[in-house]
Write an enzyme that holds these catalytic residues in place. Structure first.
Site, PDB file in Angstrom:
ATOM      1  N   ARG A  61       0.827  -1.197   0.000  1.00  0.00           N
ATOM      2  CA  ARG A  61       0.000   0.000   0.000  1.00  0.00           C
ATOM      3  C   ARG A  61       0.867   1.254   0.000  1.00  0.00           C
ATOM      4  O   ARG A  61       2.005   1.236   0.440  1.00  0.00           O
ATOM      5  CB  ARG A  61      -0.908   0.021   1.238  1.00  0.00           C
ATOM      6  CG  ARG A  61      -1.977  -1.034   1.278  1.00  0.00           C
ATOM      7  CD  ARG A  61      -2.825  -0.893   2.540  1.00  0.00           C
ATOM      8  NE  ARG A  61      -1.997  -0.897   3.739  1.00  0.00           N
ATOM      9  CZ  ARG A  61      -1.628   0.178   4.418  1.00  0.00           C
ATOM     10  NH1 ARG A  61      -2.028   1.390   4.025  1.00  0.00           N
ATOM     11  NH2 ARG A  61      -0.870   0.083   5.490  1.00  0.00           N
ATOM     12  N   LYS A 202      -8.164  -3.031   1.504  1.00  0.00           N
ATOM     13  CA  LYS A 202      -8.049  -2.101   2.620  1.00  0.00           C
ATOM     14  C   LYS A 202      -8.922  -0.859   2.416  1.00  0.00           C
ATOM     15  O   LYS A 202      -9.325  -0.217   3.387  1.00  0.00           O
ATOM     16  CB  LYS A 202      -6.592  -1.699   2.821  1.00  0.00           C
ATOM     17  CG  LYS A 202      -5.725  -2.843   3.345  1.00  0.00           C
ATOM     18  CD  LYS A 202      -6.279  -3.434   4.646  1.00  0.00           C
ATOM     19  CE  LYS A 202      -5.345  -4.489   5.226  1.00  0.00           C
ATOM     20  NZ  LYS A 202      -5.931  -5.135   6.436  1.00  0.00           N
ATOM     21  N   HIS A 222      -9.461  -4.781  13.339  1.00  0.00           N
ATOM     22  CA  HIS A 222      -8.376  -5.329  12.518  1.00  0.00           C
ATOM     23  C   HIS A 222      -7.770  -6.481  13.316  1.00  0.00           C
ATOM     24  O   HIS A 222      -6.853  -6.298  14.110  1.00  0.00           O
ATOM     25  CB  HIS A 222      -7.339  -4.247  12.243  1.00  0.00           C
ATOM     26  CG  HIS A 222      -6.289  -4.667  11.259  1.00  0.00           C
ATOM     27  ND1 HIS A 222      -5.003  -4.189  11.296  1.00  0.00           N
ATOM     28  CD2 HIS A 222      -6.333  -5.524  10.210  1.00  0.00           C
ATOM     29  CE1 HIS A 222      -4.293  -4.718  10.318  1.00  0.00           C
ATOM     30  NE2 HIS A 222      -5.082  -5.542   9.652  1.00  0.00           N
ATOM     31  N   SER A 241       2.315  -6.645  12.647  1.00  0.00           N
ATOM     32  CA  SER A 241       3.181  -7.595  11.952  1.00  0.00           C
ATOM     33  C   SER A 241       4.308  -8.069  12.854  1.00  0.00           C
ATOM     34  O   SER A 241       4.948  -7.267  13.551  1.00  0.00           O
ATOM     35  CB  SER A 241       3.764  -6.937  10.700  1.00  0.00           C
ATOM     36  OG  SER A 241       4.621  -7.812  10.019  1.00  0.00           O
ATOM     37  N   LYS A 245       0.146 -13.065  15.144  1.00  0.00           N
ATOM     38  CA  LYS A 245      -1.309 -13.100  15.039  1.00  0.00           C
ATOM     39  C   LYS A 245      -1.800 -14.252  14.166  1.00  0.00           C
ATOM     40  O   LYS A 245      -2.694 -15.010  14.564  1.00  0.00           O
ATOM     41  CB  LYS A 245      -1.820 -11.764  14.484  1.00  0.00           C
ATOM     42  CG  LYS A 245      -3.335 -11.693  14.335  1.00  0.00           C
ATOM     43  CD  LYS A 245      -3.779 -10.346  13.784  1.00  0.00           C
ATOM     44  CE  LYS A 245      -3.341 -10.147  12.365  1.00  0.00           C
ATOM     45  NZ  LYS A 245      -3.959  -8.963  11.723  1.00  0.00           N
ATOM     46  N   THR A 246      -1.204 -14.391  12.982  1.00  0.00           N
ATOM     47  CA  THR A 246      -1.635 -15.449  12.067  1.00  0.00           C
ATOM     48  C   THR A 246      -1.305 -16.827  12.632  1.00  0.00           C
ATOM     49  O   THR A 246      -2.138 -17.738  12.633  1.00  0.00           O
ATOM     50  CB  THR A 246      -0.961 -15.271  10.693  1.00  0.00           C
ATOM     51  OG1 THR A 246      -1.338 -14.001  10.154  1.00  0.00           O
ATOM     52  CG2 THR A 246      -1.387 -16.365   9.737  1.00  0.00           C
ATOM     53  N   ASP A 260      -8.352 -11.399   9.337  1.00  0.00           N
ATOM     54  CA  ASP A 260      -7.888 -10.010   9.256  1.00  0.00           C
ATOM     55  C   ASP A 260      -8.912  -8.938   9.647  1.00  0.00           C
ATOM     56  O   ASP A 260      -8.551  -7.976  10.309  1.00  0.00           O
ATOM     57  CB  ASP A 260      -7.399  -9.729   7.837  1.00  0.00           C
ATOM     58  CG  ASP A 260      -6.524  -8.490   7.749  1.00  0.00           C
ATOM     59  OD1 ASP A 260      -5.662  -8.322   8.631  1.00  0.00           O
ATOM     60  OD2 ASP A 260      -6.696  -7.699   6.813  1.00  0.00           O
ATOM     61  N   ARG A 325       2.792 -12.169  -1.198  1.00  0.00           N
ATOM     62  CA  ARG A 325       1.454 -12.471  -0.670  1.00  0.00           C
ATOM     63  C   ARG A 325       0.775 -13.567  -1.473  1.00  0.00           C
ATOM     64  O   ARG A 325       1.131 -13.850  -2.619  1.00  0.00           O
ATOM     65  CB  ARG A 325       0.574 -11.221  -0.742  1.00  0.00           C
ATOM     66  CG  ARG A 325       1.020 -10.067   0.153  1.00  0.00           C
ATOM     67  CD  ARG A 325       0.358 -10.135   1.494  1.00  0.00           C
ATOM     68  NE  ARG A 325       0.726  -9.022   2.359  1.00  0.00           N
ATOM     69  CZ  ARG A 325       0.145  -8.772   3.521  1.00  0.00           C
ATOM     70  NH1 ARG A 325      -0.844  -9.543   3.932  1.00  0.00           N
ATOM     71  NH2 ARG A 325       0.531  -7.765   4.259  1.00  0.00           N
TER      72      ARG A 325
END
Length: 541
Positions: A61, A202, A222, A241, A245-246, A260, A325
């Site tokens: 982004r 986003k 989020h 990041s 979390k993942t 997400d 990604r």
């Protein structure tokens, strides 16, 4: 205008202001879009059947080039500044008119979809792309209507995405030739000059973060979310990041709600999306088997590279970007639930990677502390990565997602506080970072210990143990946890040097204070009650 595919009988391109295109291909399936993308030389197939594409100049982004139209609807509602950058309505008008002219001789791919698994709170979205793989990305990431729903679909929000269209900063009010402009009154997002697909995802997240709290009282988050297979208890994981979390939410013993973006209503937690957009750098079957196995036909890999003389993806290759990604439908994850809806959360986990080595591996937060840490959104980068850096670098991102939050962070924190009080939800602050000293001195907290603490919290075991109060952060620290050595629960004990520990802890607390100064003028006393305190005994002059 030639049109093909499953087109709505009630709403066409003219409702989006588009009177002329060369061809419009409506709601194509993944096989059709993949075939067209290959014909257009937009990408190649990997050995597993995934479509590999490059995003061009922008591999992430561009937050400084994302604008919100400043008008009567947004003037007094949006928290304007470096994150939410205003643009006047007439600049939007010029860009919009130019983009419509640009589309006149172009082939476009149109996708009708939903954002929001809860039918009561979803928006009906129409995406118009000039690139086929971008349209496949939207098939993956948004919620897919049934055929009968497509035939009568009428959108209430539109994205027009033209990577080949460049703005003129001198006349269009943009910073550069690339841009993402959100008009919340007309309910249109214009994206140009960038091939990064995440701008669409986003952009809609930002829209929902504005509309849902103000118009429907829904708390947007989020975060990732999962729930128990047997008890159906919902858990939420916030984290920037590198905090895990993942990894920590992808529990094979629990069902995945989403990875997400979610909303919390009076009766449930629901996923905004219909897919996952996962980082792939360093990916392997051993580390992340669910993600690895999801990279098959229909999935899209971004900015990855093959191993030499093969179509096997080299996930360690970062010659294009470290932000490689993959996008895929959530159904590609075996333990995902559809529709992606869970109950009221019983436990919330704030994940941080504290490289200062002073935060306990687990703390139970009061409502005030939860609101404060939510506004702060703390993690840290490790020291030693740049010349002259002698200590860890703190990173704060309000609400664990500042770039996507149009309202003042305190508004989201107040919504969180109300939800916690109404539902008696536990909030845990989990440190996945260092213990026994800062980065370079101490050691990383073992993943097995973090998993054991989260498991104990989810099962209710930590409801029945003793607690003590942290002298600086004020939160409760459990005195015992199955599978975790008692000394690990107390970072001060792992340091073996009280003075060094408290001096480092004071440094971190002062960084929290300094970061929070930007919010104090719009933050109530109920949130400030959760602020950590300096230990004056060890504070250097």
């Amino acid at each position: 205008m030639l049109e093909f595919g499953i087109k709505s009988k009630k709403s066409g391109l003219t409702e989006s202001g588009i009177k002329q295109v060369k061809e419009a291909w409506w709601n194509l399936d993944p096989s059709q879009l993949t075939e067209i993308a290959l014909q257009n030389r937009e990408g190649t197939l990997s050995d597993t059947g995934a479509l590999m594409c490059d995003t061009g100049q922008f591999t992430g982004r561009s937050p400084k080039d994302r604008f919100i139209v400043r008008d009567s609807k947004t003037e007094n509602a949006v928290w304007w500044g470096d994150i939410n950058i205003p643009i006047p309505p007439d600049s939007f008008d010029r860009l919009y008119a130019k983009m419509l002219g640009y589309l006149a001789d172009k082939k476009v791919y149109v996708r009708d979809a939903y954002a929001g698994a809860d039918k009561t709170h979803r928006i009906k979205l129409r995406v118009i792309n000039t690139v086929a793989w971008h349209n496949l990305f939207c098939f993956n990431m948004f919620i897919r209507p049934e055929r009968y729903q497509l035939e009568t679909f009428v959108p209430n929000f539109t994205i027009i995405n033209c990577p080949g269209f460049l703005a003129d900063p001198e006349t269009d009010g943009t910073r550069q030739e690339n841009f993402s402009v959100i008009d919340l009154t007309r309910r249109i997002i214009l994206i140009g000059g960038t091939g990064y697909s995440g701008e669409m995802k986003k952009g809609i997240f930002s829209v929902l973060n504005f509309l849902l709290p103000l118009e429907e009282g829904v708390f947007p988050m989020h975060c990732s979310a999962n729930m128990g297979i047997k008890d159906r208890d919902t858990a939420i994981f916030f984290g920037l990041s590198g905090t895990g979390k993942t990894t920590l939410s992808a529990d094979p013993e629990r069902l995945l709600i989403g990875d997400d973006e979610h909303g919390w209503t009076m009766r449930n937690v629901f996923n905004f999306e219909g897919g996952c957009y996962a980082k792939t750098v360093g990916l392997s079957h051993e580390k992340e088997p669910e993600i690895f196995n999801a990279i098959k036909f229909g999935a899209i890999l971004e900015n990855t590279r093959f191993l030499p003389e093969s179509r096997e993806v080299d996930y360690d290759n970062v010659e294009v970007t470290e932000n490689t990604r993959v996008s895929y439908p959530i159904s590609y994850i075996p333990n995902a639930v559809e529709p992606s809806i869970g109950g009221i959360p019983k436990n919330i986990f704030f994940l941080t990677c504290d490289a200062f080595g002073v935060m306990p591996p687990i703390q139970r937060l009061s409502t005030a502390q939860a609101m404060y840490h939510f506004v702060s959104g703390y993690t840290s980068k490790v020291a030693g990565t740049e010349d002259g850096v002698k200590e860890p670098t703190p990173v704060f991102s309000a609400c664990f997602g500042a770039p996507f939050m149009p309202l003042h962070p305190a508004e989201y924190a107040k919504l969180l506080g109300r939800k916690l009080e109404e539902n008696h939800t536990n909030v845990w602050l989990i440190n996945t970072g260092w213990t026994g000293g800062p980065y370079g001195v101490g050691s990383r907290i073992k993943l097995k210990y973090t998993r054991a603490m989260i498991s104990a919290a989810l099962s209710g075991i930590l409801d029945n143990v003793g607690y003590r109060t942290h002298s600086l952060f004020g939160a409760e620290i459990p005195t015992s946890c199955p599978g975790v050595p008692a000394e690990i629960l107390s970072p001060r004990e792992t340091w073996k040097n009280d003075q060094a520990f408290y001096q480092m802890a004071n440094k971190l607390v002062l960084k929290f204070h300094k970061n929070f100064d930007q919010f104090r003028g719009n933050t109530g006393a109920d949130i400030l009650l959760g602020e950590p305190k300096v230990n004056e005994q060890y504070q250097k002059a």
